[in-house]
Write an enzyme that holds these catalytic residues in place. Structure first.
Site, short mmCIF file in Angstrom:
data_model
loop_
_atom_site.label_atom_id
_atom_site.label_comp_id
_atom_site.label_asym_id
_atom_site.label_seq_id
_atom_site.Cartn_x
_atom_site.Cartn_y
_atom_site.Cartn_z
N HIS A 88 0.84 -1.20 0.00
CA HIS A 88 0.00 0.00 0.00
C HIS A 88 0.87 1.25 0.00
O HIS A 88 0.89 2.00 -0.97
CB HIS A 88 -0.95 -0.01 1.21
CG HIS A 88 -1.82 1.20 1.28
ND1 HIS A 88 -2.08 1.86 2.46
CD2 HIS A 88 -2.49 1.89 0.31
CE1 HIS A 88 -2.88 2.89 2.20
NE2 HIS A 88 -3.14 2.92 0.90
N HIS A 107 -2.03 0.87 8.13
CA HIS A 107 -3.47 0.88 7.82
C HIS A 107 -4.04 -0.53 7.87
O HIS A 107 -5.09 -0.80 7.30
CB HIS A 107 -3.72 1.51 6.44
CG HIS A 107 -2.94 2.78 6.21
ND1 HIS A 107 -1.80 2.82 5.43
CD2 HIS A 107 -3.13 4.02 6.69
CE1 HIS A 107 -1.31 4.05 5.43
NE2 HIS A 107 -2.09 4.80 6.18
S1 FES Z 1 1.02 1.10 4.30
FE1 FES Z 1 0.31 -0.89 4.79
S2 FES Z 1 -1.84 -0.71 4.77
FE2 FES Z 1 -1.15 1.25 4.28
#
Ligand code: FES
Length: 164
Positions: A88, A107
């Site tokens: 992500h 997150h």
């Molecule tokens: S950086 Fe891992 S869920 Fe957003």
């Protein structure tokens, strides 16, 4: 000038060559290195071993699962490894031994350690890149030999995005 694949590639190379703090720009065509991680006997179920692949700027975790995995190596076909960088936004994932999953602290994306790093839940949209492993029965050594997936922050196997 019409945009072409050549333009794109040279632009990409220029971006990579601009330098990257913490992520070395290297030849995209370089072959995947073989990097020894540890002997299979050193792996304890649920306790990951940290290493880097394909270069020191790319943290990864290898772990022995409680049972054989589809791409597991070692005597029990139960040792697997993944990039530690969440796809992500690049936060370093931790290992949840109880659920045999990798969990991102930023997150909360979670990835299945047994099922090739498949995304379980969260903001990420792809699997956690799996580090390809080989196992030598003679030496008992587990070796990283490649990556299945795109490590966060890279435009290909070895070349990083430029970062400021
Ligand atoms: S950086 Fe891992 S869920 Fe957003």
């Amino acid at each position: 000038v019409p945009f072409s694949r050549r333009n794109f590639l040279s632009a990409s190379a220029a971006i990579a060559a601009a330098g990257a703090a913490g992520c070395a720009p290297t030849e995209s065509t370089a072959q995947a290195p073989s990097i020894g991680i540890a002997k299979a006997a050193q792996f304890v179920v649920g306790t990951p071993i940290a290493f880097s692949y394909p270069d020191p700027q790319s943290p990864a975790l290898a772990v022995r699962l409680s049972k054989a995995a589809p791409h597991g190596v070692g005597p029990g076909s139960d040792i697997v490894a993944y990039s530690r960088l969440c796809v992500h936004k690049g936060c370093p994932v931790g290992y949840n031994a109880h659920q045999e999953s990798f969990v991102c602290p930023c997150h909360y994306s979670a990835y299945d350690a047994e099922q090739d790093g498949q995304l379980i839940i969260g903001h990420a949209t792809t699997s956690l890149p799996r580090i390809l492993l080989s196992y030598d029965t003679h030496s008992d050594l587990v070796t990283a030999t490649g990556v299945d997936g795109l490590i966060y922050g890279r435009i290909n196997f070895r070349t990083c995005f430029a970062r400021t």
